[in-house]
Motif scaffolding. Structure first.
Motif, PDB file in Angstrom:
ATOM      1  N   ASP A  96      36.417  42.205  23.948  1.00 18.06           N
ATOM      2  CA  ASP A  96      35.043  42.515  24.358  1.00 18.06           C
ATOM      3  C   ASP A  96      34.221  41.230  24.347  1.00 18.06           C
ATOM      4  N   ASP A  97      34.428  40.408  25.379  1.00 17.78           N
ATOM      5  CA  ASP A  97      33.662  39.171  25.528  1.00 17.78           C
ATOM      6  C   ASP A  97      33.442  38.926  27.022  1.00 17.78           C
ATOM      7  N   ASP A  98      32.850  37.797  27.360  1.00 14.12           N
ATOM      8  CA  ASP A  98      32.557  37.512  28.768  1.00 14.12           C
ATOM      9  C   ASP A  98      33.797  37.131  29.571  1.00 14.12           C
TER      10      ASP A  98
END
Length: 142
Positions: A96-98
């Motif tokens: 869950d990151d860019d």
């Protein structure tokens, strides 16, 4: 989409150029909506970890579709795909990151058959792991 590949121009050993497909959590939510597969292991980190997964994982069919894109884009026609099969060997873990994850897909023509058919062996990797095994596609070329 690329220009249509011609059967006469392809030999056993012809390599399909490797492509890398990004996978973000947003992609998984969109895929869930399109496919109707809302299993929480594909979007909820708490649930994924509670069942022993390292994190949220991509849908198997999403992974399979991305690998199939390599072949259909190379052939220049999605309708050229005659047969396609894979075995899932490892999940695509999507943090869950860019950045998310990536699926790197490559292929090689392993056989030419009558009727302008070629067999493409496909390799798909993510996070250093082979995520699809025994993956191949049969394609009818022009």
């Amino acid at each position: 989409m690329t220009a249509t590949v011609r059967y006469a121009d392809v030999e056993v050993g012809t390599e399909l150029p490797e492509r890398t497909f990004p996978v973000r959590r947003l992609d998984l939510v969109r895929y869930a909506g399109a496919s109707g597969d809302f299993n929480p292991i594909h979007w909820n980190e708490r649930v994924a970890k509670s069942v022993g997964l390292p994190n949220v994982i991509a849908h198997g069919m999403f992974t399979m579709a991305e690998a199939g894109r390599l072949v259909t884009d190379w052939a220049g026609d999605p309708g050229a795909l005659v047969e396609y099969g894979v075995r899932f060997s490892a999940p695509v873990v999507v943090p869950d990151d860019d950045t998310g994850a990536e699926i790197a897909v490559s292929g090689v023509v392993s056989e030419k058959r009558d009727g302008n058919l070629v067999v493409v062996k496909i390799t798909a990797r993510s996070g250093g792991a082979k995520v699809l095994a025994r993956s191949s596609a049969v394609v009818r070329l022009a």
